[in-house]
Design an enzyme around this catalytic site. Structure first.
Site, PDB file in Angstrom:
ATOM      1  N   ARG A 128       0.941  -1.006   0.099  1.00 57.29           N
ATOM      2  CA  ARG A 128      -0.204   0.030   0.016  1.00 57.29           C
ATOM      3  C   ARG A 128       0.863   1.234   0.063  1.00 57.29           C
ATOM      4  O   ARG A 128       1.787   1.280   0.800  1.00 57.29           O
ATOM      5  CB  ARG A 128      -0.904  -0.100   1.216  1.00 57.29           C
ATOM      6  CG  ARG A 128      -1.402   1.415   1.371  1.00 57.29           C
ATOM      7  CD  ARG A 128      -2.640   1.425   2.472  1.00 57.29           C
ATOM      8  NE  ARG A 128      -3.794   0.856   2.189  1.00 57.29           N
ATOM      9  CZ  ARG A 128      -5.038   0.911   2.543  1.00 57.29           C
ATOM     10  NH1 ARG A 128      -5.063   1.963   3.577  1.00 57.29           N
ATOM     11  NH2 ARG A 128      -6.127   0.554   2.047  1.00 57.29           N
ATOM     12  N   HIS A 135      -7.416   0.307  -6.372  1.00 59.61           N
ATOM     13  CA  HIS A 135      -7.565  -0.154  -4.920  1.00 59.61           C
ATOM     14  C   HIS A 135      -8.512  -1.332  -5.428  1.00 59.61           C
ATOM     15  O   HIS A 135      -9.531  -1.474  -4.797  1.00 59.61           O
ATOM     16  CB  HIS A 135      -8.334   0.854  -4.063  1.00 59.61           C
ATOM     17  CG  HIS A 135      -8.218   0.029  -2.543  1.00 59.61           C
ATOM     18  ND1 HIS A 135      -7.803  -0.611  -2.145  1.00 59.61           N
ATOM     19  CD2 HIS A 135      -9.009   0.657  -1.474  1.00 59.61           C
ATOM     20  CE1 HIS A 135      -7.904  -1.055  -0.791  1.00 59.61           C
ATOM     21  NE2 HIS A 135      -8.691   0.005  -0.383  1.00 59.61           N
ATOM     22  N   GLN A 194     -10.321  -3.631  -2.669  1.00 61.82           N
ATOM     23  CA  GLN A 194     -11.862  -3.114  -2.176  1.00 61.82           C
ATOM     24  C   GLN A 194     -12.709  -3.465  -3.415  1.00 61.82           C
ATOM     25  O   GLN A 194     -13.888  -3.761  -2.803  1.00 61.82           O
ATOM     26  CB  GLN A 194     -11.443  -1.582  -2.204  1.00 61.82           C
ATOM     27  CG  GLN A 194     -12.555  -0.873  -1.751  1.00 61.82           C
ATOM     28  CD  GLN A 194     -13.146  -1.174  -0.356  1.00 61.82           C
ATOM     29  OE1 GLN A 194     -12.480  -1.258   0.682  1.00 61.82           O
ATOM     30  NE2 GLN A 194     -14.386  -1.698   0.030  1.00 61.82           N
ATOM     31  N   ASP A 230     -16.759   8.114  -1.452  1.00 55.27           N
ATOM     32  CA  ASP A 230     -15.608   8.054  -0.759  1.00 55.27           C
ATOM     33  C   ASP A 230     -15.306   9.102  -0.047  1.00 55.27           C
ATOM     34  O   ASP A 230     -15.660  10.189  -0.623  1.00 55.27           O
ATOM     35  CB  ASP A 230     -14.360   7.554  -1.658  1.00 55.27           C
ATOM     36  CG  ASP A 230     -13.170   7.264  -1.289  1.00 55.27           C
ATOM     37  OD1 ASP A 230     -13.250   7.100  -0.114  1.00 55.27           O
ATOM     38  OD2 ASP A 230     -11.899   7.337  -1.986  1.00 55.27           O
ATOM     39  N   CYS A 280     -16.208   2.567   1.042  1.00 54.78           N
ATOM     40  CA  CYS A 280     -14.937   1.883   1.312  1.00 54.78           C
ATOM     41  C   CYS A 280     -14.627   2.027   2.746  1.00 54.78           C
ATOM     42  O   CYS A 280     -13.918   1.195   3.503  1.00 54.78           O
ATOM     43  CB  CYS A 280     -13.853   2.160   0.296  1.00 54.78           C
ATOM     44  SG  CYS A 280     -13.530   3.755   0.172  1.00 54.78           S
ATOM     45  N   ARG A 319     -13.991  -7.564   2.803  1.00 52.95           N
ATOM     46  CA  ARG A 319     -12.500  -7.271   2.531  1.00 52.95           C
ATOM     47  C   ARG A 319     -11.454  -8.813   2.871  1.00 52.95           C
ATOM     48  O   ARG A 319     -10.713  -8.891   2.099  1.00 52.95           O
ATOM     49  CB  ARG A 319     -11.978  -6.189   3.452  1.00 52.95           C
ATOM     50  CG  ARG A 319     -12.584  -4.801   2.979  1.00 52.95           C
ATOM     51  CD  ARG A 319     -12.608  -4.294   1.853  1.00 52.95           C
ATOM     52  NE  ARG A 319     -11.148  -4.381   1.375  1.00 52.95           N
ATOM     53  CZ  ARG A 319     -10.135  -3.575   1.413  1.00 52.95           C
ATOM     54  NH1 ARG A 319     -10.297  -2.556   2.089  1.00 52.95           N
ATOM     55  NH2 ARG A 319      -8.860  -3.593   1.124  1.00 52.95           N
TER      56      ARG A 319
HETATM   57  N1  NVA Z   1      -9.504   7.200  -1.492  1.00 52.41           N
HETATM   58  C1  NVA Z   1      -9.208   6.917  -0.211  1.00 52.41           C
HETATM   59  C2  NVA Z   1      -9.657   5.484  -0.313  1.00 52.41           C
HETATM   60  C3  NVA Z   1      -9.258   4.839   1.200  1.00 52.41           C
HETATM   61  C4  NVA Z   1      -9.794   3.349   1.316  1.00 52.41           C
HETATM   62  C5  NVA Z   1      -7.755   7.230  -0.152  1.00 52.41           C
HETATM   63  O1  NVA Z   1      -6.758   6.972  -0.793  1.00 52.41           O
HETATM   64  O2  NVA Z   1      -7.598   7.751   1.129  1.00 52.41           O
HETATM   65  N1   CP Z   2     -11.178   0.529   2.823  1.00 52.07           N
HETATM   66  C1   CP Z   2      -9.882   0.512   3.126  1.00 52.07           C
HETATM   67  O1   CP Z   2      -8.959   0.323   2.362  1.00 52.07           O
HETATM   68  O2   CP Z   2      -9.774   0.691   4.623  1.00 52.07           O
HETATM   69  P1   CP Z   2      -8.277   1.016   5.086  1.00 52.07           P
HETATM   70  O3   CP Z   2      -7.648   2.130   4.832  1.00 52.07           O
HETATM   71  O4   CP Z   2      -8.631   1.200   6.770  1.00 52.07           O
HETATM   72  O5   CP Z   2      -7.449  -0.257   4.766  1.00 52.07           O
END
Ligand code: NVA
Ligand code: CP
Length: 332
Positions: free
Chosen positions: A107, A134, A137, A230, A271, A316
């Protein structure tokens, strides 16, 4: 279908509809086994590395629990606790970890980083979120939708808000491959890029789905089966953009008034994490600075649809387990 053994999961762009459906079926199978208490620790000699250059609750826990259920060991590398990037290149890191681990989750920031990791690792690499995509997700989202409606094809999916970042992009890919009617509802300048949109339109023409854009929330959500949003500012984006995002995206907040225009049995998904109230540090700060009570979704909508949202969060784990199992060579 050819085995997925040895494959990376960097984006669902690289997966066919059949492969995605296979992963959903496998996730459903693991979910049932888990609920029935049937052990599936089939990878007792394997280990995985989890690299998180951004923070996480769901993705990290999903990988760790899924790895444990599959009998695997896991090592978590937090945003500060390794040499990655600062003292050691991605290519060198990939070659070191690839010799110790059977799979690597990443990540972080640009998609190019996870691609480079995959190029040098020699073991499957799984994208746990980049700025662009992602994919794990989306698998959880699709499993939740299929569990709710018993199908995916022909459903109307409306994504509200900032549609040009990881979630908007990835949902457009997933929906277009699986035959949903995807609508991105956003202000001008917040839509997915043209190249990806064209690609998705082609997949949609093969799957029987569609891809359209709208800047009119009331029009867009009419008859929707799934409404999704989101956060308005994603991890890694500058704190300076909150003011602009709140101003530009507020008309796209998911409210009960909007949900009433959707189909009678519509669900709302997110998400997570979500700013549906002021019970977080950032939520409270924005509440104070801009005089608001919530952001991308109201507390009322969030609470009304919480069963679906938290099922989605649970999914998830089941879907990530399926991805790891399939790419590590699990024979169904
Ligand atoms: N768009 C958000 C998704 C989090 C799961 C981010 O990248 O922070
Ligand atoms: N939805 C998601 O990816 O959550 P986290 O940022 O908690 O992993």
């Amino acid at each position: 279908m050819k085995s997925l053994k040895g494959r990376h999961l960097l984006s669902l762009r690289d997966y066919t509809a059949d492969e995605i459906i296979y992963l959903l079926d496998l996730a459903a199978k693991f979910k049932k086994m888990k609920k029935e208490g049937v052990a599936h620790d089939v990878f007792k000699t394997k280990n995985i590395a989890l690299i998180f250059e951004k923070t996480s609750t769901r993705t990290r826990c999903a990988f760790e629990v899924a790895a444990h259920d599959l009998g695997m060991g896991s090592t978590y590398l937090d945003p500060k606790g390794s040499q990655i990037g600062k003292k050691e290149s991605i290519a060198d890191t990939a070659q070191v970890l690839g010799r110790m681990y059977d799979g690597i989750e990443y990540r972080g920031f640009g998609q190019k980083i996870v691609e480079e990791l995959a190029q040098y690792a020699g073991v499957p690499v799984w994208n746990g979120l980049t700025n662009e995509f992602h994919p794990t997700q989306i698998l959880a989202d699709m499993l939740t939708i299929r569990e709710t409606f018993g199908k995916l094809k022909g459903l109307k999916f409306v994504y509200m808000g900032d549609a040009r970042y990881n979630m908007g992009d990835s949902l457009m890919i997933g929906c277009s491959k699986l035959g949903l009617d995807f609508v991105a509802c956003a202000p001008e300048g917040y839509f997915p890029n043209e190249e990806l949109t064209e690609e998705c339109k082609e997949w949609a023409s093969l799957s029987g789905g569609s891809v359209t854009f709208s800047s009119d929330p009331k029009e867009a959500v009419k008859g929707a089966d799934i409404v999704y949003t989101d956060v308005w500012v994603s991890m890694g984006e500058s704190d300076d953009i909150w003011e602009e995002r709140i101003r530009v995206l507020s008309p796209y907040k998911v409210t009960m008034e909007l949900m009433k225009l959707a189909s009678d049995d519509a669900i709302f998904l997110h998400c997570l994490p979500s700013f549906h109230d002021l019970k977080t540090e950032i939520g409270a700060e924005m509440g104070k600075r801009f005089g608001i009570e919530d952001m991308e979704v109201t507390d009322e909508v969030f609470n009304h649809y919480s069963d679906s949202i938290f099922e989605e969060a649970e999914n998830r784990m089941h879907t990530i387990k399926a991805v790891m199992a399939a790419t590590l060579g699990y024979e169904d």
